[in-house]
Design a protein around this motif. Structure first.
Motif, mmCIF file in Angstrom:
data_model
loop_
_atom_site.group_PDB
_atom_site.id
_atom_site.type_symbol
_atom_site.label_atom_id
_atom_site.label_comp_id
_atom_site.label_asym_id
_atom_site.label_seq_id
_atom_site.Cartn_x
_atom_site.Cartn_y
_atom_site.Cartn_z
ATOM 1 N N LYS A 172 -68.156 -72.378 33.129
ATOM 2 C CA LYS A 172 -66.924 -73.710 33.444
ATOM 3 C C LYS A 172 -65.828 -73.141 32.577
ATOM 4 O O LYS A 172 -64.721 -73.167 32.779
ATOM 5 C CB LYS A 172 -67.445 -75.133 33.064
ATOM 6 C CG LYS A 172 -68.116 -75.954 33.891
ATOM 7 C CD LYS A 172 -67.226 -76.168 35.216
ATOM 8 C CE LYS A 172 -68.021 -77.032 36.439
ATOM 9 N NZ LYS A 172 -66.966 -77.268 37.637
ATOM 10 N N LEU A 173 -66.123 -72.771 31.216
ATOM 11 C CA LEU A 173 -65.225 -72.258 30.264
ATOM 12 C C LEU A 173 -64.538 -70.965 30.858
ATOM 13 O O LEU A 173 -63.266 -70.866 30.524
ATOM 14 C CB LEU A 173 -66.224 -71.547 29.061
ATOM 15 C CG LEU A 173 -65.440 -70.922 27.885
ATOM 16 C CD1 LEU A 173 -64.328 -72.185 27.238
ATOM 17 C CD2 LEU A 173 -66.063 -70.403 26.733
ATOM 18 N N ASN A 174 -65.253 -70.073 31.424
ATOM 19 C CA ASN A 174 -64.415 -68.851 32.070
ATOM 20 C C ASN A 174 -63.549 -69.304 33.250
ATOM 21 O O ASN A 174 -62.553 -68.720 33.255
ATOM 22 C CB ASN A 174 -65.487 -67.790 32.578
ATOM 23 C CG ASN A 174 -66.282 -67.001 31.514
ATOM 24 O OD1 ASN A 174 -65.494 -66.519 30.826
ATOM 25 N ND2 ASN A 174 -67.551 -66.983 31.670
ATOM 26 N N GLN A 175 -64.194 -70.322 33.815
ATOM 27 C CA GLN A 175 -63.180 -70.848 35.111
ATOM 28 C C GLN A 175 -61.877 -71.567 34.399
ATOM 29 O O GLN A 175 -60.640 -71.259 35.083
ATOM 30 C CB GLN A 175 -63.951 -71.798 35.722
ATOM 31 C CG GLN A 175 -63.171 -72.556 36.982
ATOM 32 C CD GLN A 175 -63.921 -73.851 37.601
ATOM 33 O OE1 GLN A 175 -64.903 -73.981 37.186
ATOM 34 N NE2 GLN A 175 -63.453 -73.976 38.867
ATOM 35 N N ASP A 201 -56.598 -65.401 21.903
ATOM 36 C CA ASP A 201 -55.876 -66.453 21.458
ATOM 37 C C ASP A 201 -57.054 -67.294 20.469
ATOM 38 O O ASP A 201 -56.728 -67.953 19.587
ATOM 39 C CB ASP A 201 -55.437 -67.180 22.402
ATOM 40 C CG ASP A 201 -53.851 -67.602 22.400
ATOM 41 O OD1 ASP A 201 -53.196 -66.800 21.721
ATOM 42 O OD2 ASP A 201 -53.640 -68.742 23.233
ATOM 43 N N ASP A 202 -58.336 -67.362 21.148
ATOM 44 C CA ASP A 202 -59.521 -68.092 20.496
ATOM 45 C C ASP A 202 -59.712 -67.333 19.158
ATOM 46 O O ASP A 202 -60.014 -68.250 18.348
ATOM 47 C CB ASP A 202 -60.814 -68.044 21.527
ATOM 48 C CG ASP A 202 -60.487 -68.842 22.707
ATOM 49 O OD1 ASP A 202 -59.529 -69.659 22.885
ATOM 50 O OD2 ASP A 202 -61.388 -68.967 23.699
ATOM 51 N N ILE A 203 -59.639 -66.211 19.121
ATOM 52 C CA ILE A 203 -59.968 -65.521 17.876
ATOM 53 C C ILE A 203 -58.864 -65.965 16.779
ATOM 54 O O ILE A 203 -59.303 -66.200 15.746
ATOM 55 C CB ILE A 203 -60.321 -63.869 18.125
ATOM 56 C CG1 ILE A 203 -61.434 -63.847 18.869
ATOM 57 C CG2 ILE A 203 -60.424 -63.306 16.775
ATOM 58 C CD1 ILE A 203 -61.668 -62.339 19.389
ATOM 59 N N LEU A 204 -57.909 -65.828 17.334
ATOM 60 C CA LEU A 204 -56.332 -65.865 16.461
ATOM 61 C C LEU A 204 -56.504 -67.359 16.010
ATOM 62 O O LEU A 204 -55.884 -67.466 14.804
ATOM 63 C CB LEU A 204 -55.281 -65.426 17.083
ATOM 64 C CG LEU A 204 -54.980 -63.869 17.321
ATOM 65 C CD1 LEU A 204 -53.942 -63.323 18.113
ATOM 66 C CD2 LEU A 204 -54.852 -63.251 15.900
ATOM 67 N N ASP A 205 -56.905 -68.203 16.548
ATOM 68 C CA ASP A 205 -56.991 -69.558 16.414
ATOM 69 C C ASP A 205 -57.893 -69.845 15.024
ATOM 70 O O ASP A 205 -57.635 -70.685 14.245
ATOM 71 C CB ASP A 205 -57.387 -70.514 17.305
ATOM 72 C CG ASP A 205 -57.082 -71.860 16.876
ATOM 73 O OD1 ASP A 205 -55.837 -72.253 16.910
ATOM 74 O OD2 ASP A 205 -58.021 -72.717 16.793
ATOM 75 N N THR A 219 -64.346 -72.985 23.148
ATOM 76 C CA THR A 219 -63.716 -71.687 23.092
ATOM 77 C C THR A 219 -64.702 -70.558 23.120
ATOM 78 O O THR A 219 -65.864 -70.821 22.936
ATOM 79 C CB THR A 219 -62.729 -71.426 22.252
ATOM 80 O OG1 THR A 219 -63.510 -71.121 20.933
ATOM 81 C CG2 THR A 219 -61.925 -72.598 21.760
ATOM 82 N N PHE A 220 -64.191 -69.283 23.175
ATOM 83 C CA PHE A 220 -65.401 -68.175 23.208
ATOM 84 C C PHE A 220 -65.988 -68.089 21.819
ATOM 85 O O PHE A 220 -67.043 -67.896 21.591
ATOM 86 C CB PHE A 220 -64.573 -66.851 23.650
ATOM 87 C CG PHE A 220 -64.505 -66.651 25.138
ATOM 88 C CD1 PHE A 220 -65.460 -66.138 25.722
ATOM 89 C CD2 PHE A 220 -63.109 -67.060 25.633
ATOM 90 C CE1 PHE A 220 -65.251 -65.877 27.154
ATOM 91 C CE2 PHE A 220 -63.086 -66.771 27.158
ATOM 92 C CZ PHE A 220 -64.020 -66.097 27.758
ATOM 93 N N ASP A 276 -67.909 -62.488 15.791
ATOM 94 C CA ASP A 276 -68.153 -61.027 15.962
ATOM 95 C C ASP A 276 -68.473 -60.937 17.419
ATOM 96 O O ASP A 276 -67.809 -59.943 18.051
ATOM 97 C CB ASP A 276 -69.493 -60.606 15.127
ATOM 98 C CG ASP A 276 -69.071 -60.670 13.683
ATOM 99 O OD1 ASP A 276 -67.897 -60.765 13.358
ATOM 100 O OD2 ASP A 276 -69.941 -60.874 12.834
ATOM 101 N N GLN A 277 -69.267 -61.741 18.010
ATOM 102 C CA GLN A 277 -69.536 -61.532 19.589
ATOM 103 C C GLN A 277 -68.439 -61.662 20.491
ATOM 104 O O GLN A 277 -68.230 -60.953 21.544
ATOM 105 C CB GLN A 277 -70.616 -62.282 19.811
ATOM 106 C CG GLN A 277 -71.068 -62.332 21.528
ATOM 107 C CD GLN A 277 -71.756 -60.991 21.781
ATOM 108 O OE1 GLN A 277 -72.121 -60.083 20.920
ATOM 109 N NE2 GLN A 277 -71.815 -60.755 23.041
ATOM 110 N N SER A 278 -67.363 -62.584 19.908
ATOM 111 C CA SER A 278 -66.302 -62.673 20.745
ATOM 112 C C SER A 278 -65.340 -61.603 20.798
ATOM 113 O O SER A 278 -64.683 -60.982 21.646
ATOM 114 C CB SER A 278 -65.359 -64.040 20.286
ATOM 115 O OG SER A 278 -66.049 -65.116 20.476
#
Length: 293
Positions: free
Chosen positions: A171-174, A220-224, A246-247, A254-256
């Motif tokens: 669902k997150l990917n979608q 974007d998720d990482i930079l947040d 988020t991812f 690290d995994q993201s």
């Protein structure tokens, strides 16, 4: 021409064409000022630049593509105005300055977003009216679908619904594919459609776009988490405060970052057949994915 030279040249062209939508003889109060505030001289113009780069890749006409590229940027801008509203993400800053509703109030921010969305479709329909080719009609449909329930709006609805809820990775990917990826993918596909690229070329560009959109969202998720307000131009740490999925919340930082690298490489692989002709798209993919990371 390297990436920075290309961005400078064609960002100016995009800016000039965006400014053409405003009617200086219009005596309506505030609304056009609110629209200009968010649309003009703001953002990286990544989506329309992608459209023009694909046009270049397939030897298309910049003159033919530019209305569609600008329509995509106008739709993107309307979505940011609405996204920042208190009823949505409630963000006070966008592109390094106060959000539209903090300057003009919620009512005019809503109207500015609505007006921009309508103007985007006016541009598309006017161009089709002048020359109703199947490519123009397909390009307009591609943009409309990416901006609607099957794309950006559907993704935003999922984002709103899943606040403070557990969400499966599928669902997150979608959600991200719709909310962020759909308009980025459409930007590329439109360039291919209007340049009359073949079916296999269109397929490669779509795969590139799918992965680039995903990479943009992961970045974007990482930079947040690790970015700064000065570099991002918006409030940092909003995802955690709003308890968004988020991812980073699913995989950790690290995994993201590893997933981001794999996703960008998948994007590049999709267009490696074009060799040096695809260099600008490859460079922009790196720029999009590794912004300040």
């Amino acid at each position: 021409m390297n990436l920075s030279e290309y961005i400078k040249k064609y960002s100016d062209l995009i800016e000039e064409n965006l400014a053409l939508i405003f009617n200086n003889d219009n005596n309506l109060p505030i609304i056009e000022d609110a629209m200009k505030y968010s649309l003009l001289k703001g953002g990286k113009r990544i989506r329309p630049l992608l459209t023009l780069m694909v046009c270049r890749l397939f030897d298309g006409s910049i003159e033919e593509v530019i209305p569609y590229a600008c329509s995509i940027e106008i739709i993107h801008t309307y979505s940011l105005i609405h996204d920042d509203l208190p009823a949505m993400d409630n963000d006070d800053y966008r592109r390094g300055k106060l959000s539209n509703h903090k300057v003009y109030g919620e009512g005019f921010a809503l109207l500015a977003g609505d007006a921009l969305l309508n103007i985007a479709y006016e541009i598309l329909l006017n161009d089709i009216h002048k020359n109703p080719t199947k490519e123009r009609i397909k390009a307009a449909y591609t943009i409309s679908k990416a901006a609607g329930l099957e794309g950006m709006i559907g993704g935003q609805a999922m984002d709103l619904y899943y606040e403070n809820k557990n969400i499966e990775i599928e669902k997150l990917n979608q959600m991200h594919s719709k909310k962020t990826g759909a308009l980025i993918k459409a930007s590329l596909e439109v360039g291919a459609i209007l340049s009359k690229a073949g079916e296999e070329d269109y397929r490669r560009i779509s795969i590139f776009g799918e992965n680039l959109g995903k990479a943009y969202q992961i970045s974007d998720d990482i930079l947040d988490v690790i970015g700064t307000k000065e570099k991002m131009g918006k409030t940092i740490g909003k995802d955690a405060k709003s308890n968004k999925s988020t991812f980073v919340t699913h995989f950790g930082l690290d995994q993201s970052k590893r997933i981001l690298i794999d996703t960008v490489n998948n994007a590049k692989k999709a267009i490696e057949q074009y060799g040096t002709k695809a260099n600008l798209l490859i460079e922009l993919a790196d720029f999009v994915a590794y912004r300040d990371i």
